[in-house]
Design a protein around this motif. Sequence first.
Motif, PDB file in Angstrom:
ATOM      1  N   LYS A   6     -57.636  18.914  -6.385  1.00 57.38           N
ATOM      2  CA  LYS A   6     -56.591  19.906  -6.082  1.00 57.38           C
ATOM      3  C   LYS A   6     -55.933  19.577  -4.741  1.00 57.38           C
ATOM      4  O   LYS A   6     -54.709  19.643  -4.616  1.00 57.38           O
ATOM      5  CB  LYS A   6     -57.189  21.309  -6.059  1.00 57.38           C
ATOM      6  CG  LYS A   6     -56.218  22.387  -5.694  1.00 57.38           C
ATOM      7  CD  LYS A   6     -56.044  23.348  -6.828  1.00 57.38           C
ATOM      8  CE  LYS A   6     -55.158  24.512  -6.452  1.00 57.38           C
ATOM      9  NZ  LYS A   6     -53.800  24.344  -6.860  1.00 57.38           N
ATOM     10  N   GLU A  10     -52.011  18.637  -4.222  1.00 56.98           N
ATOM     11  CA  GLU A  10     -51.162  19.373  -3.283  1.00 56.98           C
ATOM     12  C   GLU A  10     -50.524  18.420  -2.271  1.00 56.98           C
ATOM     13  O   GLU A  10     -49.356  18.587  -1.897  1.00 56.98           O
ATOM     14  CB  GLU A  10     -51.968  20.455  -2.570  1.00 56.98           C
ATOM     15  CG  GLU A  10     -52.333  21.607  -3.480  1.00 56.98           C
ATOM     16  CD  GLU A  10     -53.299  22.602  -2.856  1.00 56.98           C
ATOM     17  OE1 GLU A  10     -53.756  22.386  -1.709  1.00 56.98           O
ATOM     18  OE2 GLU A  10     -53.616  23.597  -3.530  1.00 56.98           O
ATOM     19  N   SER A  13     -47.655  16.584  -4.073  1.00 54.11           N
ATOM     20  CA  SER A  13     -46.517  17.486  -4.251  1.00 54.11           C
ATOM     21  C   SER A  13     -45.798  17.745  -2.934  1.00 54.11           C
ATOM     22  O   SER A  13     -44.565  17.754  -2.878  1.00 54.11           O
ATOM     23  CB  SER A  13     -46.967  18.825  -4.855  1.00 54.11           C
ATOM     24  OG  SER A  13     -47.407  18.640  -6.176  1.00 54.11           O
ATOM     25  N   ARG A  40     -39.412  23.321 -14.839  1.00 56.77           N
ATOM     26  CA  ARG A  40     -40.721  22.648 -14.828  1.00 56.77           C
ATOM     27  C   ARG A  40     -40.919  21.877 -13.527  1.00 56.77           C
ATOM     28  O   ARG A  40     -41.977  21.944 -12.912  1.00 56.77           O
ATOM     29  CB  ARG A  40     -40.866  21.704 -16.018  1.00 56.77           C
ATOM     30  CG  ARG A  40     -42.168  20.897 -15.886  1.00 56.77           C
ATOM     31  CD  ARG A  40     -42.573  20.126 -17.081  1.00 56.77           C
ATOM     32  NE  ARG A  40     -43.673  19.237 -16.746  1.00 56.77           N
ATOM     33  CZ  ARG A  40     -44.929  19.613 -16.503  1.00 56.77           C
ATOM     34  NH1 ARG A  40     -45.272  20.882 -16.559  1.00 56.77           N
ATOM     35  NH2 ARG A  40     -45.860  18.729 -16.194  1.00 56.77           N
ATOM     36  N   TYR A  43     -41.824  24.160 -10.732  1.00 61.77           N
ATOM     37  CA  TYR A  43     -43.236  24.554 -10.835  1.00 61.77           C
ATOM     38  C   TYR A  43     -44.161  23.429 -10.370  1.00 61.77           C
ATOM     39  O   TYR A  43     -45.155  23.669  -9.694  1.00 61.77           O
ATOM     40  CB  TYR A  43     -43.601  24.959 -12.266  1.00 61.77           C
ATOM     41  CG  TYR A  43     -43.116  26.328 -12.663  1.00 61.77           C
ATOM     42  CD1 TYR A  43     -43.347  27.440 -11.871  1.00 61.77           C
ATOM     43  CD2 TYR A  43     -42.433  26.519 -13.862  1.00 61.77           C
ATOM     44  CE1 TYR A  43     -42.915  28.705 -12.238  1.00 61.77           C
ATOM     45  CE2 TYR A  43     -41.991  27.780 -14.244  1.00 61.77           C
ATOM     46  CZ  TYR A  43     -42.230  28.862 -13.428  1.00 61.77           C
ATOM     47  OH  TYR A  43     -41.811  30.113 -13.793  1.00 61.77           O
ATOM     48  N   ASN A  46     -44.105  23.051  -6.616  1.00 59.77           N
ATOM     49  CA  ASN A  46     -44.723  24.192  -5.945  1.00 59.77           C
ATOM     50  C   ASN A  46     -46.180  24.397  -6.347  1.00 59.77           C
ATOM     51  O   ASN A  46     -46.766  25.445  -6.070  1.00 59.77           O
ATOM     52  CB  ASN A  46     -43.892  25.453  -6.199  1.00 59.77           C
ATOM     53  CG  ASN A  46     -42.621  25.426  -5.393  1.00 59.77           C
ATOM     54  OD1 ASN A  46     -42.622  25.680  -4.202  1.00 59.77           O
ATOM     55  ND2 ASN A  46     -41.521  25.047  -6.039  1.00 59.77           N
ATOM     56  N   GLY A  47     -46.756  23.399  -7.007  1.00 56.76           N
ATOM     57  CA  GLY A  47     -48.180  23.427  -7.332  1.00 56.76           C
ATOM     58  C   GLY A  47     -48.590  24.379  -8.428  1.00 56.76           C
ATOM     59  O   GLY A  47     -49.769  24.675  -8.587  1.00 56.76           O
ATOM     60  N   GLN A  48     -47.628  24.842  -9.212  1.00 57.73           N
ATOM     61  CA  GLN A  48     -47.947  25.776 -10.287  1.00 57.73           C
ATOM     62  C   GLN A  48     -48.144  25.087 -11.633  1.00 57.73           C
ATOM     63  O   GLN A  48     -48.580  25.717 -12.593  1.00 57.73           O
ATOM     64  CB  GLN A  48     -46.862  26.847 -10.378  1.00 57.73           C
ATOM     65  CG  GLN A  48     -46.796  27.694  -9.114  1.00 57.73           C
ATOM     66  CD  GLN A  48     -45.710  28.737  -9.177  1.00 57.73           C
ATOM     67  OE1 GLN A  48     -45.303  29.157 -10.252  1.00 57.73           O
ATOM     68  NE2 GLN A  48     -45.236  29.154  -8.024  1.00 57.73           N
ATOM     69  N   ARG A  49     -47.812  23.815 -11.701  1.00 57.52           N
ATOM     70  CA  ARG A  49     -48.048  22.985 -12.886  1.00 57.52           C
ATOM     71  C   ARG A  49     -48.545  21.633 -12.400  1.00 57.52           C
ATOM     72  O   ARG A  49     -48.179  21.169 -11.336  1.00 57.52           O
ATOM     73  CB  ARG A  49     -46.756  22.755 -13.679  1.00 57.52           C
ATOM     74  CG  ARG A  49     -46.116  23.967 -14.281  1.00 57.52           C
ATOM     75  CD  ARG A  49     -46.766  24.329 -15.609  1.00 57.52           C
ATOM     76  NE  ARG A  49     -46.035  25.348 -16.326  1.00 57.52           N
ATOM     77  CZ  ARG A  49     -46.097  26.652 -16.099  1.00 57.52           C
ATOM     78  NH1 ARG A  49     -46.847  27.106 -15.120  1.00 57.52           N
ATOM     79  NH2 ARG A  49     -45.421  27.502 -16.810  1.00 57.52           N
ATOM     80  N   GLU A  50     -49.365  20.996 -13.229  1.00 59.63           N
ATOM     81  CA  GLU A  50     -49.840  19.660 -12.883  1.00 59.63           C
ATOM     82  C   GLU A  50     -48.744  18.637 -13.137  1.00 59.63           C
ATOM     83  O   GLU A  50     -48.003  18.744 -14.104  1.00 59.63           O
ATOM     84  CB  GLU A  50     -51.078  19.306 -13.706  1.00 59.63           C
ATOM     85  CG  GLU A  50     -52.311  20.061 -13.261  1.00 59.63           C
ATOM     86  CD  GLU A  50     -53.579  19.529 -13.911  1.00 59.63           C
ATOM     87  OE1 GLU A  50     -53.619  18.323 -14.254  1.00 59.63           O
ATOM     88  OE2 GLU A  50     -54.509  20.319 -14.065  1.00 59.63           O
TER      89      GLU A  50
END
Length: 87
Positions: A6, A10, A13, A40, A43, A46-50
């Motif tokens: 993770k 991050e 990203s 997409r 997201y 912004n770390g909301q999707r891989e």
Amino acid sequence: MGVQAKAESERVSATVEAARTLRGMSVAELARRIDADRKRLWYVLNGQREMRVDEFLKLCVALRLDPRSFVSRKMVDDIGKRVFQDG
């Protein structure tokens, strides 16, 4: 996803987002350049999707980032230890 994975995700990203901002490129423009859905991509950034591998590589090309710069010596050593621990 583990804690270390993770954190790496991050970091990737954040680096991509910083490069986008530095180049003055909107998310919509970057999405257009890599042929991705704008929502997409937002997201993902912004770390909301891989992030998928194909997205990562397209982002690197569009933002002129060297994909190898995301791989640290420690990462290589850690993976090597896990891969070769049985042999």
